[in-house]
Design a protein around this motif. Structure first.
Motif, PDB file in Angstrom:
ATOM      1  N   ALA A 214       7.221   8.948   0.022  1.00 27.66           N
ATOM      2  CA  ALA A 214       8.344   8.081   0.385  1.00 27.66           C
ATOM      3  C   ALA A 214       9.050   8.592   1.635  1.00 27.66           C
ATOM      4  N   GLU A 215       9.226   9.908   1.721  1.00 28.50           N
ATOM      5  CA  GLU A 215       9.922  10.474   2.885  1.00 28.50           C
ATOM      6  C   GLU A 215       9.184  10.162   4.184  1.00 28.50           C
ATOM      7  N   TYR A 216       7.866  10.376   4.191  1.00 28.76           N
ATOM      8  CA  TYR A 216       7.114  10.166   5.432  1.00 28.76           C
ATOM      9  C   TYR A 216       6.886   8.684   5.704  1.00 28.76           C
ATOM     10  N   ALA A 217       6.782   7.882   4.644  1.00 24.23           N
ATOM     11  CA  ALA A 217       6.703   6.433   4.843  1.00 24.23           C
ATOM     12  C   ALA A 217       8.015   5.905   5.409  1.00 24.23           C
ATOM     13  N   THR A 218       9.125   6.443   4.914  1.00 23.98           N
ATOM     14  CA  THR A 218      10.445   6.030   5.402  1.00 23.98           C
ATOM     15  C   THR A 218      10.631   6.404   6.872  1.00 23.98           C
ATOM     16  N   ARG A 219      10.256   7.625   7.230  1.00 25.95           N
ATOM     17  CA  ARG A 219      10.365   8.051   8.634  1.00 25.95           C
ATOM     18  C   ARG A 219       9.574   7.113   9.548  1.00 25.95           C
ATOM     19  N   THR A 220       8.353   6.770   9.103  1.00 26.23           N
ATOM     20  CA  THR A 220       7.489   5.911   9.920  1.00 26.23           C
ATOM     21  C   THR A 220       8.068   4.498  10.027  1.00 26.23           C
ATOM     22  N   ALA A 221       8.520   3.963   8.882  1.00 30.49           N
ATOM     23  CA  ALA A 221       9.080   2.608   8.868  1.00 30.49           C
ATOM     24  C   ALA A 221      10.328   2.518   9.746  1.00 30.49           C
ATOM     25  N   LEU A 222      11.213   3.500   9.617  1.00 28.31           N
ATOM     26  CA  LEU A 222      12.430   3.487  10.427  1.00 28.31           C
ATOM     27  C   LEU A 222      12.101   3.652  11.904  1.00 28.31           C
ATOM     28  N   GLY A 223      11.092   4.477  12.191  1.00 29.60           N
ATOM     29  CA  GLY A 223      10.676   4.653  13.572  1.00 29.60           C
ATOM     30  C   GLY A 223      10.158   3.371  14.194  1.00 29.60           C
ATOM     31  N   ILE A 230      14.743   2.131  -1.123  1.00 31.95           N
ATOM     32  CA  ILE A 230      14.060   3.172  -1.887  1.00 31.95           C
ATOM     33  C   ILE A 230      14.574   3.177  -3.328  1.00 31.95           C
ATOM     34  N   PHE A 231      13.638   3.196  -4.282  1.00 34.27           N
ATOM     35  CA  PHE A 231      13.982   3.194  -5.709  1.00 34.27           C
ATOM     36  C   PHE A 231      13.393   4.430  -6.387  1.00 34.27           C
ATOM     37  N   ASP A 232      14.211   5.099  -7.198  1.00 34.85           N
ATOM     38  CA  ASP A 232      13.737   6.233  -7.995  1.00 34.85           C
ATOM     39  C   ASP A 232      14.778   6.535  -9.063  1.00 34.85           C
ATOM     40  N   ASP A 233      14.347   6.972 -10.229  1.00 35.74           N
ATOM     41  CA  ASP A 233      15.280   7.332 -11.295  1.00 35.74           C
ATOM     42  C   ASP A 233      15.838   8.736 -11.135  1.00 35.74           C
ATOM     43  N   ASN A 234      15.253   9.518 -10.238  1.00 33.85           N
ATOM     44  CA  ASN A 234      15.720  10.878 -10.003  1.00 33.85           C
ATOM     45  C   ASN A 234      16.752  10.872  -8.870  1.00 33.85           C
ATOM     46  N   ILE A 235      18.017  10.990  -9.237  1.00 34.10           N
ATOM     47  CA  ILE A 235      19.086  10.904  -8.240  1.00 34.10           C
ATOM     48  C   ILE A 235      19.016  12.062  -7.256  1.00 34.10           C
ATOM     49  N   TYR A 236      18.580  13.235  -7.743  1.00 32.31           N
ATOM     50  CA  TYR A 236      18.428  14.385  -6.845  1.00 32.31           C
ATOM     51  C   TYR A 236      17.433  14.062  -5.726  1.00 32.31           C
ATOM     52  N   LYS A 237      16.315  13.408  -6.069  1.00 31.61           N
ATOM     53  CA  LYS A 237      15.316  13.061  -5.052  1.00 31.61           C
ATOM     54  C   LYS A 237      15.880  12.060  -4.049  1.00 31.61           C
ATOM     55  N   LEU A 238      16.691  11.123  -4.536  1.00 32.47           N
ATOM     56  CA  LEU A 238      17.303  10.145  -3.626  1.00 32.47           C
ATOM     57  C   LEU A 238      18.257  10.829  -2.650  1.00 32.47           C
ATOM     58  N   LYS A 239      18.996  11.826  -3.146  1.00 31.78           N
ATOM     59  CA  LYS A 239      19.873  12.593  -2.255  1.00 31.78           C
ATOM     60  C   LYS A 239      19.050  13.392  -1.252  1.00 31.78           C
ATOM     61  N   ARG A 240      17.967  13.998  -1.749  1.00 29.42           N
ATOM     62  CA  ARG A 240      17.129  14.837  -0.885  1.00 29.42           C
ATOM     63  C   ARG A 240      16.530  14.036   0.262  1.00 29.42           C
ATOM     64  N   ILE A 241      16.020  12.823  -0.044  1.00 27.11           N
ATOM     65  CA  ILE A 241      15.359  12.047   1.002  1.00 27.11           C
ATOM     66  C   ILE A 241      16.363  11.608   2.067  1.00 27.11           C
ATOM     67  N   GLN A 242      17.597  11.335   1.663  1.00 23.92           N
ATOM     68  CA  GLN A 242      18.618  10.981   2.657  1.00 23.92           C
ATOM     69  C   GLN A 242      18.924  12.174   3.556  1.00 23.92           C
ATOM     70  N   ARG A 247      19.934  10.256   7.716  1.00 27.62           N
ATOM     71  CA  ARG A 247      20.749   9.069   7.918  1.00 27.62           C
ATOM     72  C   ARG A 247      20.959   8.370   6.577  1.00 27.62           C
ATOM     73  N   PRO A 248      22.026   7.576   6.437  1.00 18.45           N
ATOM     74  CA  PRO A 248      22.244   6.854   5.177  1.00 18.45           C
ATOM     75  C   PRO A 248      21.128   5.838   4.939  1.00 18.45           C
ATOM     76  N   LEU A 249      20.684   5.728   3.693  1.00 16.18           N
ATOM     77  CA  LEU A 249      19.623   4.799   3.330  1.00 16.18           C
ATOM     78  C   LEU A 249      20.064   3.965   2.142  1.00 16.18           C
ATOM     79  N   TYR A 250      19.437   2.783   1.978  1.00 16.15           N
ATOM     80  CA  TYR A 250      19.660   1.986   0.778  1.00 16.15           C
ATOM     81  C   TYR A 250      18.819   2.618  -0.327  1.00 16.15           C
TER      82      TYR A 250
END
Length: 409
Positions: A214-223, A230-242, A247-250
């Motif tokens: 997700a992190e590398y797909a997000t970097r590529t998509a934003l680029g 981005i959807f995930d049940d692990n809130i820690y992972k959602l914080k980490r990817i931001q 940058r702030p993400l949905y």
């Protein structure tokens, strides 16, 4: 206090022992166990990668290990037999010769015919691609009494999955670039440019999971200028990817109501869920897929662990897509095989230190006993199934690996 009280007499034995001549001893080091490693040529799933590249072979050979590879095993990754020969590998012209090695390393699961070449106590290191294996595969490995280790379940000292991590980095970038191509009219897509241009809104990308893919797909998509959810049940992972993206993400928990609302308007959906021991959960039902736009694209990177879409099924590089409910599905389990040279070097960089560590210890049992990360990847051990999930899935009795190893030492 008197001088007499200050003097504490030392035991005679201690003082005499210090003055006595000590016997000379020589340091004894543990005898290194040289490995005999076999690299077969991959024959399934249009697999283009190779497990060890020439530079890694050179390192292993320099440490006294023996490497034999099947002719042509590295050609699709643009490594010639000459490259391997110069690195010190022996070139074999039949798989039977390669499978005489003590350690077999593959980047795709062995076929049933390849398992027939194996023998007891042989160590097999390869992926465990859940959608393409069956009970017969497990029974064959058990009957051969092979020690089978799944690459994607190996853990490092930090508790992460190094093979999964490095493949995930490549898969995230490759998945987004593939999605951009599939959206074009020539590929049967909606004719949408992934990144927006002046006056035209950008495409919406939904990513399931907030891990490395997700992190590398997000970097590529934003680029490229796409809009990302981005959807995930692990809130820690959602914080980490931001934090990693900077940058702030949905982001959202895997709430079915929110997820369906985003899927309906998405042009691209990336499945990037990972399971530590078994199948990935299905988070997108067939009903949700039916509501998606015609010409939208699903790329299920999780397909090697069963997939996270109810409509997913395994595809191959020669026929990578199929259309269901008007949505293009791309479900290739060896996505990194499209960039075989990069993927081969990355895999080889991780496996080489593991093999060197194993060579420093006299038996594979002691290697596994002392390394929880490697032990976590073992799913069959000398005739026993040791993976609980596989046991439940195929109704085969499983045994705790720790008990088996302890009894072997």
């Amino acid at each position: 206090m008197s001088d007499k009280e200050k003097k504490i007499p030392l035991p005679k034995e201690f003082t005499e022992g210090q003055l006595m001549t000590q016997s000379e001893t020589l340091q004894r080091s543990t005898r290194q166990r040289h490995l005999y490693i076999g690299l077969p040529k991959e024959i399934t799933l249009q697999e283009n990668r190779v497990a060890l590249v020439p530079s890694s072979v050179s390192t292993l050979v320099a440490h006294g290990h023996r490497v034999v590879m099947e002719a042509g095993a590295g050609e699709k990754s643009k490594f010639s037999d000459h490259d391997y020969s110069e690195a010190g590998a022996e070139i074999a012209y039949s798989p039977e010769v390669v499978y005489k090695a003590d350690v077999i390393i593959k980047v795709a699961p062995p076929t049933l015919d390849e398992i027939d070449f194996m023998r007891p106590n042989q160590l097999l290191i390869s992926p465990l691609q859940l959608p393409i294996i069956n009970a017969e595969y497990i029974y064959r490995l058990k009957s051969k009494r092979v020690i089978a280790l799944a690459m994607e379940y190996i853990k490092d000292d930090s508790g992460y999955f190094p093979i999964v991590r490095i493949m995930s980095e490549m898969a995230g970038i490759s998945a987004m670039l593939t999605a951009g191509e599939l959206l074009t009219n020539t590929s049967g897509g909606a004719g949408v440019l992934l990144g927006g241009i002046s006056g035209v809104p950008s495409a919406k990308v939904v990513i399931l999971g907030a891990g490395i893919v997700a992190e590398y797909a997000t970097r590529t998509a934003l680029g490229l200028g796409a809009e990302v959810r981005i959807f995930d049940d692990n809130i820690y992972k959602l914080k980490r990817i931001q934090n990693q993206v900077g940058r702030p993400l949905y982001t959202s928990a895997l709430n079915p109501v929110y997820l369906e609302r985003e899927l309906i308007s998405a042009e691209v959906v990336i499945g990037a869920m990972h399971s530590e021991s078994g199948r990935t959960p299905i988070v997108v039902s067939e009903g949700m897929v039916e509501k998606m736009k015609d010409g939208a694209v699903i790329i299920d990177v999780s397909i090697d662990q069963g997939g996270c879409f109810a409509t997913s099924r395994v595809t191959s590089l020669d026929r990578p897509t199929f259309i269901k409910h008007g949505v293009i599905h791309y479900c290739v389990p060896n996505l990194a095989s499209r960039i075989a040279r990069t993927a081969s070097i990355a895999t080889s960089n991780i496996l080489t230190p593991i093999l060197q560590r194993a060579g420093d210890i006299q038996s594979i049992e002691k290697v596994l006993f002392g390394d929880y990360g490697l032990r976590h990847g073992v799913y069959t051990y000398k005739g026993c199934l040791t993976n609980e999930y596989l046991g439940k899935r195929f109704s085969i009795k499983s045994t705790d690996l720790d008990l088996l190893i302890t009894s072997s030492l």
